[in-house]
Design a protein around this motif. Sequence first.
Motif, short mmCIF file in Angstrom:
data_model
loop_
_atom_site.label_atom_id
_atom_site.label_comp_id
_atom_site.label_asym_id
_atom_site.label_seq_id
_atom_site.Cartn_x
_atom_site.Cartn_y
_atom_site.Cartn_z
N GLU A 175 0.82 -1.21 0.00
CA GLU A 175 0.00 0.00 0.00
C GLU A 175 0.85 1.26 0.00
OE1 GLU A 175 -0.65 0.12 4.84
OE2 GLU A 175 -1.86 -1.15 3.58
N TYR A 176 2.15 1.12 0.25
CA TYR A 176 3.03 2.28 0.31
C TYR A 176 3.64 2.58 -1.05
CZ TYR A 176 2.76 1.27 5.30
OH TYR A 176 2.32 1.03 6.56
N SER A 177 3.92 3.84 -1.31
CA SER A 177 4.63 4.20 -2.52
C SER A 177 6.04 3.63 -2.48
CB SER A 177 4.72 5.71 -2.67
OG SER A 177 3.50 6.26 -3.03
N CYS B 151 12.44 5.85 3.74
CA CYS B 151 11.77 5.41 2.52
C CYS B 151 10.25 5.44 2.68
CB CYS B 151 12.26 4.02 2.13
SG CYS B 151 14.02 3.98 1.72
N PHE B 152 9.75 6.62 3.07
CA PHE B 152 8.33 6.87 3.21
C PHE B 152 7.70 5.96 4.25
CE2 PHE B 152 9.24 8.57 -1.07
CZ PHE B 152 8.89 9.89 -0.82
N ILE C 1 5.29 9.41 7.55
CA ILE C 1 6.21 9.54 6.41
C ILE C 1 7.64 9.58 6.95
CG2 ILE C 1 6.93 10.97 4.47
CD1 ILE C 1 4.10 12.10 4.34
N TRP C 2 8.36 8.48 6.77
CA TRP C 2 9.78 8.48 7.15
C TRP C 2 10.49 9.43 6.20
CZ3 TRP C 2 12.07 4.94 10.83
CH2 TRP C 2 11.14 4.10 11.46
N HIS C 3 10.91 10.58 6.73
CA HIS C 3 11.34 11.69 5.88
C HIS C 3 12.85 11.81 5.73
CE1 HIS C 3 12.61 15.91 5.24
NE2 HIS C 3 11.57 15.98 4.43
N SER C 4 13.60 11.72 6.81
CA SER C 4 15.05 11.92 6.73
C SER C 4 15.74 11.23 7.89
CB SER C 4 15.39 13.41 6.71
OG SER C 4 14.82 14.08 7.80
N ASP D 81 9.76 12.12 11.18
CA ASP D 81 8.45 11.81 10.61
C ASP D 81 7.81 13.10 10.11
OD1 ASP D 81 5.86 10.87 10.03
OD2 ASP D 81 5.21 11.13 12.10
N GLU D 82 7.55 13.18 8.79
CA GLU D 82 6.92 14.39 8.26
C GLU D 82 5.41 14.17 8.17
OE1 GLU D 82 7.94 17.78 4.96
OE2 GLU D 82 7.92 15.70 4.30
#
Length: 458
Positions: free
Chosen positions: A239-241, A260-261, A289-292, A306-307
């Motif tokens: 389900e994730y991009s 990775c999101f 959203i795992w951002h950085s 987390d964004e």
Amino acid sequence: MISAKLRGALLCSVLLLASACAAEPPAIGEQTPAASPQETGASGGTITTGDVTTSSNVKHVANVPRTAPFDGADDLGTDLAFQGDYAYVGNFGGFGIYDISDPAAPRIVSQVSCPAQQNDVTIYGDLLVLSIDEPRGGAECDSPDGQEWEGLRIFDVSDKASPRYVGAVQTDCGSHTHTMVPAGETLYVYVSSPGPEPDSPTCAPPHELIQVVEIPMDSPESAKIVAKPNIFPERESSEYSSGCHDITAYPEKNLAAAACFGDGVLLDISDPVAPKVVQQLTDTENFQIWHSATFNNDGTKVVFSDELGGGGQATCDRNTPGTKGANAVYDLINGKLERRGYFKIPREQQPDENCVAHNGSLIPVPGKDVMVQSWYQGGVSIWDFTDSAAPKEIGFFERGPYGGGGIAGSWSAYYYNGYIYSSDMTRGLDVLQINDPLTDPAKQVEMDDFNVQTQKSY
């Protein structure tokens, strides 16, 4: 609206289930941001001048407003890189080069009009690399809007007053961010980008998570993709991009940490063309959203951010748990990451202020783990995670709500040679200084250059 354009940072409905975007009330015992906008972990109170409020140990040294050609509504400031006495500042309109030899009086040396989202920037030798995450009509800066090309653009900046376009590399789904991994006379670049988009000519499925671009330093015009490692192919049908948002490499330690999101990933990059998964982390309860990612100097910790809401929502409020839209601190124990604690700014923001954890870097304090970080309209926070289980803020800078409405605030905030530089999306380049016993030893550390996603020990 920018949120209608950005694939990665501002499109949570595309990246994850829509229900995950809604803020949930805090559970009993969960950390929440402080109710008062004046509360902070920093000692000594606060100082307000005009629309700027800082902790008493932070000084606002300078501001360079956006100027033509980067003063339009869509010309938003993005990422930063540093080399010698120069700062390189990305913008949706292109990039600028600033002389920061006097941090109290930064001076624009040149501005290159090269429109694209999001123009994140790195610098290596005489080469500057831009991430293009928007279909354009072609590779060069004067290409019109179109649907044919996106990826990396490369410039020769040996003449700071007159940068020169030298080439480009088209990548699948463009380049949302990129990470340099130098190897002698060759510069490898990891390209991170969301996707796929079934109907897009530049982002068709399948889409591997990382694309590796090889840039020969003596002939950058011949740069090309040399690998497309799909580090966990099972994600293609999830389900994730697919794709990654951000990767931070620590070449000295042969490690990288990828956000990775839907996952956090620890990678072995001893062979930079063939990164291998050491560990994959998933936390759907606390992370959207795992951002950085940021290593500490010893390479024994990783901070993942987390964004929540993709950068366009007001998540720094009492209704959003302190574990969401925040930083998670992981200790690296026997080669595996173990979560220890969370950090989120302790000042509640207004309902019209987009605020969430965003780009930051270490402050090089020997023997301590200290970081500076942007929080969009939450401003800039300096925080100590030496105690991984109990991180705390030690200083901050912020403005009141942006009068123009919409998305605004600090996109990136990094420490470089005694000062903090913040790229504000609408207000230009800010220069800050923290004067605190904890961070003062960092003033003795001199960097020749700094690209936040390629960490070096100090």
